[in-house]
Write a protein that holds these residues in place. Structure first.
Motif, short mmCIF file in Angstrom:
data_model
loop_
_atom_site.label_atom_id
_atom_site.label_comp_id
_atom_site.label_asym_id
_atom_site.label_seq_id
_atom_site.Cartn_x
_atom_site.Cartn_y
_atom_site.Cartn_z
N ASN A 229 -0.21 -59.73 11.77
CA ASN A 229 -0.98 -58.65 11.16
C ASN A 229 -1.11 -57.51 12.16
N VAL A 230 -1.10 -56.28 11.69
CA VAL A 230 -1.27 -55.12 12.57
C VAL A 230 -2.35 -54.20 12.01
N THR A 231 -3.06 -53.56 12.90
CA THR A 231 -4.10 -52.61 12.52
C THR A 231 -3.96 -51.34 13.34
N GLY A 232 -4.43 -50.25 12.77
CA GLY A 232 -4.47 -48.99 13.51
C GLY A 232 -3.12 -48.36 13.79
N LEU A 233 -2.12 -48.58 12.91
CA LEU A 233 -0.82 -47.96 13.11
C LEU A 233 -0.91 -46.45 12.90
N THR A 234 -0.12 -45.73 13.69
CA THR A 234 0.02 -44.29 13.50
C THR A 234 1.47 -43.98 13.18
N ILE A 235 1.71 -43.41 12.03
CA ILE A 235 3.05 -43.02 11.60
C ILE A 235 3.00 -41.54 11.26
N GLY A 236 3.69 -40.71 12.05
CA GLY A 236 3.63 -39.28 11.83
C GLY A 236 2.21 -38.77 12.02
N ASP A 237 1.71 -38.08 11.03
CA ASP A 237 0.34 -37.57 11.10
C ASP A 237 -0.67 -38.52 10.48
N ILE A 238 -0.19 -39.67 9.99
CA ILE A 238 -1.07 -40.63 9.33
C ILE A 238 -1.55 -41.64 10.35
N VAL A 239 -2.86 -41.85 10.44
CA VAL A 239 -3.44 -42.78 11.40
C VAL A 239 -4.22 -43.87 10.67
N GLY A 240 -4.46 -44.98 11.39
CA GLY A 240 -5.33 -46.04 10.86
C GLY A 240 -4.70 -46.89 9.77
N ILE A 241 -3.39 -47.06 9.82
CA ILE A 241 -2.72 -47.90 8.81
C ILE A 241 -2.90 -49.37 9.18
N ASN A 242 -3.40 -50.16 8.26
CA ASN A 242 -3.57 -51.61 8.45
C ASN A 242 -2.59 -52.34 7.54
N LYS A 243 -1.90 -53.33 8.11
CA LYS A 243 -0.89 -54.06 7.35
C LYS A 243 -0.90 -55.53 7.75
N LYS A 244 -1.05 -56.41 6.79
CA LYS A 244 -0.92 -57.84 7.07
C LYS A 244 0.55 -58.20 7.23
N GLY A 245 0.78 -59.36 7.86
CA GLY A 245 2.13 -59.71 8.30
C GLY A 245 3.20 -59.63 7.24
N HIS A 246 2.92 -60.06 6.01
CA HIS A 246 3.95 -60.13 4.99
C HIS A 246 3.72 -59.13 3.86
N GLU A 247 2.92 -58.10 4.15
CA GLU A 247 2.83 -56.97 3.24
C GLU A 247 3.96 -55.99 3.55
N TYR A 248 4.25 -55.10 2.61
CA TYR A 248 5.40 -54.20 2.75
C TYR A 248 4.90 -52.77 2.94
N LEU A 249 5.35 -52.15 4.04
CA LEU A 249 4.98 -50.78 4.36
C LEU A 249 6.12 -49.85 3.95
N TRP A 250 5.79 -48.82 3.14
CA TRP A 250 6.81 -47.85 2.74
C TRP A 250 6.20 -46.45 2.70
N PHE A 251 7.06 -45.47 2.58
CA PHE A 251 6.61 -44.09 2.71
C PHE A 251 7.10 -43.24 1.53
N ASP A 252 6.29 -42.25 1.23
CA ASP A 252 6.68 -41.21 0.29
C ASP A 252 6.94 -39.94 1.09
N PHE A 253 8.09 -39.33 0.87
CA PHE A 253 8.47 -38.13 1.63
C PHE A 253 8.37 -36.89 0.73
N SER A 254 7.92 -35.82 1.33
CA SER A 254 7.92 -34.53 0.63
C SER A 254 9.05 -33.66 1.15
N ARG A 255 9.61 -32.86 0.28
CA ARG A 255 10.70 -31.97 0.67
C ARG A 255 10.17 -30.54 0.81
N SER A 256 10.69 -29.89 1.82
CA SER A 256 10.30 -28.50 2.06
C SER A 256 11.46 -27.81 2.78
N LYS A 257 11.24 -26.57 3.18
CA LYS A 257 12.23 -25.86 3.95
C LYS A 257 11.69 -25.59 5.34
N ASP A 258 12.55 -25.81 6.33
CA ASP A 258 12.16 -25.52 7.70
C ASP A 258 12.01 -24.00 7.85
#
Length: 292
Positions: A229-258
Motif C-alpha cells: 500500500n502507498v500513501t501520499g503519492l505526488t504525480i505532476g501537480d496532484i498530491v496526496g494520492i493514496n493507493k492500496k497494493g492491488h488497486e489500479y492507478l490511472w490518469f486522465d490527460f487534457s490536451r492543450s497547446k504549448d
C-alpha cells in the motif's frame, strides 16, 4: 493383548515402550538421513504391536504419547508401513527441513519484476535542437498527436508460495467443503492483516491453492501476489494520492497547446484509483493456525 511386559498397560510411556489404546509403540531405529545446507533429512522406525488394523496403529503413532511430528528440528513429511506379523506393524517416519509442522507454514518467493505501461515520468529533461524550443509536455512520456504513448517499466513484484499444513479441525464439514471455500477466495484481496502483520490489509492477492486435501492434516500450497500500500503519492501537480497494493492507478490527460511552440500538449487533469478486486478475510483458510 499382552505386552512385552506381559501385561496390559494404560496409555503412557514406560521406559523404552509406550502404549496407546492397548497398542505398544517402540522405537527400534533412530536417526538415519543426511545433512546439507537447507535440506536436512532423517528417519525413525517404530514397531507397533497389538492390533491387526494398520490404521489403528497409525493413529496410535499420531495420537499417542510418543512425539513424532517434530524430530531434531525436522518435521514429519511421510510415514510408510510394513506388516511384520498378524498384529505387528513397522512404521518408518521420514523427516525433512522443508515440510511445515501441523498449523505452521514455510514460504518460497519469486521476486521476478513485473511490467506496467507508464505514461508519466517522475522527471524529464528536454534537449531542443539549435534554434528550436522544446514543447513542455508536463512529464508525459512519448507524446504523439497530443497523446502520451508511455513506456513499459519494470516494477517490483513479489509472488509468495506458502506451503502450509492445515490442522484437521479447520477443514470444516468435509475436505470438499474446505476445497470449495478456498476456491471461492481466489481472486480476492486480504481485508485483514496476514502472516503476523507482515502484510497489511490490501497488500495480498490470493491467486489459488494446489495440493491434496487428505482427511488428516492436509499439506497445501497457497499462492499470493504481494504489493505494498502507498500513501501520499505526488504525480505532476496532484498530491496526496493514496493507493492500496492491488488497486489500479490511472490518469486522465487534457490536451492543450504549448504557448511557446503552439504544438499539441498533454497534461494530467486528474488521477483515479480504482478498486478492481473484492476484499475478504483470507485468514479464514486457517494458514498458520495451530490445532487446539
Amino acid at each position: 493383548m499382552t505386552s512385552d511386559l506381559n501385561q496390559v498397560l494404560p496409555d503412557g510411556v514406560y521406559g523404552h515402550v509406550a502404549f496407546h489404546n492397548g497398542i505398544s509403540i517402540q522405537e527400534i531405529a533412530g536417526r538415519e538421513g543426511s545433512d546439507s545446507r537447507g535440506a536436512d533429512s532423517a528417519s525413525r522406525v517404530f514397531l507397533l504391536k497389538g492390533n491387526s488394523d494398520p490404521l489403528a496403529c497409525r493413529n496410535a503413532l499420531y495420537d499417542g504419547p510418543v512425539a513424532i511430528n517434530v524430530y531434531d528440528g525436522l518435521v514429519l513429511n511421510s510415514m510408510d508401513r510394513e506388516r511384520m506379523g498378524p498384529q505387528e506393524w513397522q512404521f518408518t517416519c521420514s523427516y525433512d527441513s522443508v515440510t511445515p509442522d501441523i498449523g505452521d507454514y514455510t514460504i518460497s518467493i519469486d521476486t521476478t519484476g513485473g511490467q506496467i505501461m507508464q505514461t508519466y515520468a517522475y522527471a524529464q529533461t528536454s534537449f531542443p535542437a539549435p534554434g528550436q524550443t522544446a514543447t513542455n509536455f508536463g512529464n508525459a512520456i512519448d507524446v504523439q498527436d497530443g497523446k502520451p504513448q508511455g513506456v513499459q517499466r519494470v516494477i517490483p513484484a513479489l509472488k509468495i508460495n506458502v506451503k502450509a499444513k492445515i490442522a484437521t479441525e479447520y477443514l470444516g464439514a468435509s475436505t470438499i467443503a474446505y476445497a470449495k471455500a478456498v476456491a471461492k477466495l481466489t481472486g480476492f484481496v486480504n481485508s485483514t492483516s496476514m502472516f503476523g502483520g507482515e502484510f497489511a490489509a490490501g497488500e495480498l492477492l490470493f491467486i489459488g491453492a494446489t495440493g491434496d486435501i487428505v482427511a488428516k492434516n492436509p499439506q497445501l500450497t497457497f499462492s499470493f501476489l504481494a504489493s505494498e500500500n502507498v500513501t501520499g503519492l505526488t504525480i505532476g501537480d496532484i498530491v496526496g494520492i493514496n493507493k492500496k497494493g492491488h488497486e489500479y492507478l490511472w490518469f486522465d490527460f487534457s490536451r492543450s497547446k504549448d504557448a511557446a511552440t503552439k504544438r499539441g500538449n498533454s497534461s494530467i487533469r486528474a488521477a483515479y484509483v480504482g478498486q478492481v478486486y473484492g476484499t475478504t478475510d483470507l485468514n479464514s483458510m486457517s494458514i498458520g493456525v495451530s490445532p487446539t
